[in-house]
Design a protein around this motif. Sequence first.
Motif, PDB file in Angstrom:
ATOM      1  N   PHE A 292       0.730  -1.259  -0.214  1.00  0.00           N
ATOM      2  CA  PHE A 292      -0.049   0.049   0.011  1.00  0.00           C
ATOM      3  C   PHE A 292       0.863   1.246  -0.096  1.00  0.00           C
ATOM      4  O   PHE A 292       1.926   1.329   0.417  1.00  0.00           O
ATOM      5  N   ALA A 293       0.408   2.252  -0.675  1.00  0.00           N
ATOM      6  CA  ALA A 293       1.041   3.520  -0.490  1.00  0.00           C
ATOM      7  C   ALA A 293       0.133   4.735   0.237  1.00  0.00           C
ATOM      8  O   ALA A 293      -0.885   4.735   0.006  1.00  0.00           O
ATOM      9  N   VAL A 294       0.786   5.202   0.928  1.00  0.00           N
ATOM     10  CA  VAL A 294       0.343   6.566   1.590  1.00  0.00           C
ATOM     11  C   VAL A 294       1.092   8.041   1.005  1.00  0.00           C
ATOM     12  O   VAL A 294       2.119   8.115   1.416  1.00  0.00           O
ATOM     13  N   LEU A 295       0.295   8.885   0.635  1.00  0.00           N
ATOM     14  CA  LEU A 295       1.071  10.111   0.252  1.00  0.00           C
ATOM     15  C   LEU A 295       0.552  11.247   0.992  1.00  0.00           C
ATOM     16  O   LEU A 295      -0.814  11.471   1.243  1.00  0.00           O
ATOM     17  N   LEU A 296       1.428  11.876   1.691  1.00  0.00           N
ATOM     18  CA  LEU A 296       1.089  12.992   2.950  1.00  0.00           C
ATOM     19  C   LEU A 296       1.621  14.457   2.444  1.00  0.00           C
ATOM     20  O   LEU A 296       2.692  14.524   2.034  1.00  0.00           O
ATOM     21  N   GLN A 297       0.835  15.219   2.021  1.00  0.00           N
ATOM     22  CA  GLN A 297       0.958  16.658   1.588  1.00  0.00           C
ATOM     23  C   GLN A 297       1.301  17.510   2.831  1.00  0.00           C
ATOM     24  O   GLN A 297       0.517  17.155   3.795  1.00  0.00           O
ATOM     25  N   ASN A 298       2.608  18.284   2.595  1.00  0.00           N
ATOM     26  CA  ASN A 298       2.757  19.241   3.824  1.00  0.00           C
ATOM     27  C   ASN A 298       3.393  18.532   4.868  1.00  0.00           C
ATOM     28  O   ASN A 298       3.130  19.193   5.905  1.00  0.00           O
ATOM     29  N   VAL A 299       4.069  17.390   4.943  1.00  0.00           N
ATOM     30  CA  VAL A 299       4.558  16.828   5.918  1.00  0.00           C
ATOM     31  C   VAL A 299       5.938  16.441   5.492  1.00  0.00           C
ATOM     32  O   VAL A 299       6.225  15.632   4.544  1.00  0.00           O
ATOM     33  N   ASP A 300       6.800  16.770   6.519  1.00  0.00           N
ATOM     34  CA  ASP A 300       8.349  16.628   6.124  1.00  0.00           C
ATOM     35  C   ASP A 300       8.563  15.146   6.508  1.00  0.00           C
ATOM     36  O   ASP A 300       7.843  14.459   7.105  1.00  0.00           O
ATOM     37  N   THR A 301       9.922  14.916   6.605  1.00  0.00           N
ATOM     38  CA  THR A 301      10.572  13.340   6.911  1.00  0.00           C
ATOM     39  C   THR A 301      10.358  13.184   8.403  1.00  0.00           C
ATOM     40  O   THR A 301       9.819  12.148   8.525  1.00  0.00           O
ATOM     41  N   ALA A 302      10.734  14.187   9.236  1.00  0.00           N
ATOM     42  CA  ALA A 302      10.631  13.820  10.541  1.00  0.00           C
ATOM     43  C   ALA A 302       9.258  13.538  11.022  1.00  0.00           C
ATOM     44  O   ALA A 302       8.776  12.558  11.776  1.00  0.00           O
ATOM     45  N   GLN A 303       8.062  14.432  10.684  1.00  0.00           N
ATOM     46  CA  GLN A 303       6.768  14.109  10.810  1.00  0.00           C
ATOM     47  C   GLN A 303       6.263  12.730  10.308  1.00  0.00           C
ATOM     48  O   GLN A 303       5.504  12.298  10.823  1.00  0.00           O
ATOM     49  N   ALA A 304       6.662  12.584   9.031  1.00  0.00           N
ATOM     50  CA  ALA A 304       6.328  11.299   8.250  1.00  0.00           C
ATOM     51  C   ALA A 304       6.816  10.082   8.922  1.00  0.00           C
ATOM     52  O   ALA A 304       5.867   9.258   9.248  1.00  0.00           O
ATOM     53  N   ALA A 305       7.937  10.084   9.547  1.00  0.00           N
ATOM     54  CA  ALA A 305       8.707   8.958  10.283  1.00  0.00           C
ATOM     55  C   ALA A 305       7.827   8.672  11.630  1.00  0.00           C
ATOM     56  O   ALA A 305       7.340   7.495  11.984  1.00  0.00           O
ATOM     57  N   LEU A 306       7.253   9.713  12.201  1.00  0.00           N
ATOM     58  CA  LEU A 306       6.501   9.483  13.413  1.00  0.00           C
ATOM     59  C   LEU A 306       5.043   9.230  13.189  1.00  0.00           C
ATOM     60  O   LEU A 306       4.409   8.091  13.911  1.00  0.00           O
ATOM     61  N   ILE A 307       4.397   9.569  12.053  1.00  0.00           N
ATOM     62  CA  ILE A 307       3.170   8.944  11.727  1.00  0.00           C
ATOM     63  C   ILE A 307       3.177   7.672  11.294  1.00  0.00           C
ATOM     64  O   ILE A 307       2.277   6.816  11.441  1.00  0.00           O
ATOM     65  N   ALA A 308       4.240   7.248  10.541  1.00  0.00           N
ATOM     66  CA  ALA A 308       4.457   5.959  10.066  1.00  0.00           C
ATOM     67  C   ALA A 308       4.772   5.024  11.350  1.00  0.00           C
ATOM     68  O   ALA A 308       4.206   4.019  11.319  1.00  0.00           O
ATOM     69  N   ASP A 309       5.460   5.440  12.309  1.00  0.00           N
ATOM     70  CA  ASP A 309       5.713   4.615  13.433  1.00  0.00           C
ATOM     71  C   ASP A 309       4.215   4.475  14.205  1.00  0.00           C
ATOM     72  O   ASP A 309       3.999   3.286  14.908  1.00  0.00           O
ATOM     73  N   PHE A 310       3.545   5.294  14.508  1.00  0.00           N
ATOM     74  CA  PHE A 310       2.352   5.245  15.182  1.00  0.00           C
ATOM     75  C   PHE A 310       1.539   4.368  14.617  1.00  0.00           C
ATOM     76  O   PHE A 310       0.834   3.416  15.104  1.00  0.00           O
ATOM     77  N   PHE A 311       1.394   4.394  12.937  1.00  0.00           N
ATOM     78  CA  PHE A 311       0.686   3.437  12.356  1.00  0.00           C
ATOM     79  C   PHE A 311       0.829   1.992  12.702  1.00  0.00           C
ATOM     80  O   PHE A 311      -0.002   1.183  12.479  1.00  0.00           O
ATOM     81  N   ARG A 312       2.314   1.932  12.518  1.00  0.00           N
ATOM     82  CA  ARG A 312       2.902   0.694  12.525  1.00  0.00           C
ATOM     83  C   ARG A 312       2.572  -0.100  13.895  1.00  0.00           C
ATOM     84  O   ARG A 312       1.964  -1.248  14.076  1.00  0.00           O
ATOM     85  N   GLU A 313       2.355   0.662  15.066  1.00  0.00           N
ATOM     86  CA  GLU A 313       1.943   0.352  16.313  1.00  0.00           C
ATOM     87  C   GLU A 313       0.570  -0.085  16.541  1.00  0.00           C
ATOM     88  O   GLU A 313       0.404  -1.049  16.992  1.00  0.00           O
ATOM     89  N   GLU A 314      -0.209   0.860  15.504  1.00  0.00           N
ATOM     90  CA  GLU A 314      -1.579   0.532  15.562  1.00  0.00           C
ATOM     91  C   GLU A 314      -1.990  -0.988  15.139  1.00  0.00           C
ATOM     92  O   GLU A 314      -2.743  -1.637  15.443  1.00  0.00           O
TER      93      GLU A 314
END
Length: 375
Positions: A292-314
């Motif tokens: 699957f692909a997730v494309l996030l607008q106006n989100v930089d690398t640091a924010q993206a990494a946090l969001i990705a890890d939260f989703f992985r934990e979920e």
Amino acid sequence: MFELINSYIDSLALFLAILFIQGMSFRKIRQYRPNWFQNGNRRLFLSILLGVYYGLAGIYFIYEGAYENNPVIYTNMRILILMVTSVFGGRVPLIFAYLVMLFGRISFDITSPITSRYIILMTLIFAACLLITFWKKQRFSRFVALIILNFPALLYYFVNNFDQGRILRGFEILEYFLLFFVTALLVFYACNYIDKSNLVIQNLTETAMTDSLTNLPNMRFFTQQFAWIFAKAQKRKKALSLFIIDIDHFKEINDFHGHQAGNTVLAQFSSILKNRTFPPRTMFARIGGEEFAVLLQNVDTAQAALIADFFREEIERAKFPYNPVSGKVTVSIGVASASSNFATTESLFEAADQALYQAKQNGRNQIAVHQGELE
């Protein structure tokens, strides 16, 4: 009579062209900005735009009627504009179309008593059209009801000296009314045809662009939108981040529990993905198999990494009806950001894919962020 019919044909052809342009425009908007029809503010904007468009068409008919030999015909076209807008557009487009036409009529000749008569006429028509928007019946029933409701207003127009010419008499009133009725039906069926054609094309497009199992956009739609979003981010120098997510050990689920079990896991995973709170204008897609692909607008690398890890934990905490033999359902996620000045969508996608490969090599159930720039 022949001259009258010719004038009606000319005005009807113009009306149909106006309908066709609007139909094609909304088809293109739906194709390139599909979210505009789901977002409340964008839908309101489109409704206002539709009303203004038909209001401007009404102003055109006002000026045509002022300089042609058959002003009755062009007044009938203005009436049809309000009728069509109410039945096919709704209250918001109807109100704006009426206000624009009212402004156009007043600005044309504010002091003339004829203007006040036209305002009364259009207000009566508008009131009937507004009333019909609250009637929950099929379009054709509402349209026929509007013709009946508007008969007194039409009669008021026919027997009053609106245009400083002669008043219509007996057979002429019947003649004009029958032509109005026929024209109204032709306009209705043209509108209905355009609307249904757009709906069929929309459904076919959505079917071609949607994954049938997960109801997420497929790779084709993702590729199209990715190119447009990427170009916009590059032009505006905005951050853009991409996840590529892979369900770990998915082959084990298919091999041990069967493909139907794998489909159940994919459907549940997609539901979690869609229902999780992501930043505004985030786009999801199933790009193949268990990826699957997730494309996030106006989100930089640091924010993206946090969001990705939260989703992985979920996902790790979620309970799935089927699990791989090696353990629970987990995901590996590769993250890359266009803030690293990637030149193309392909290079950004390749960077996220390399990061995903790294996450899987490092033991799965983790994220990996692409380091450096891939030209």
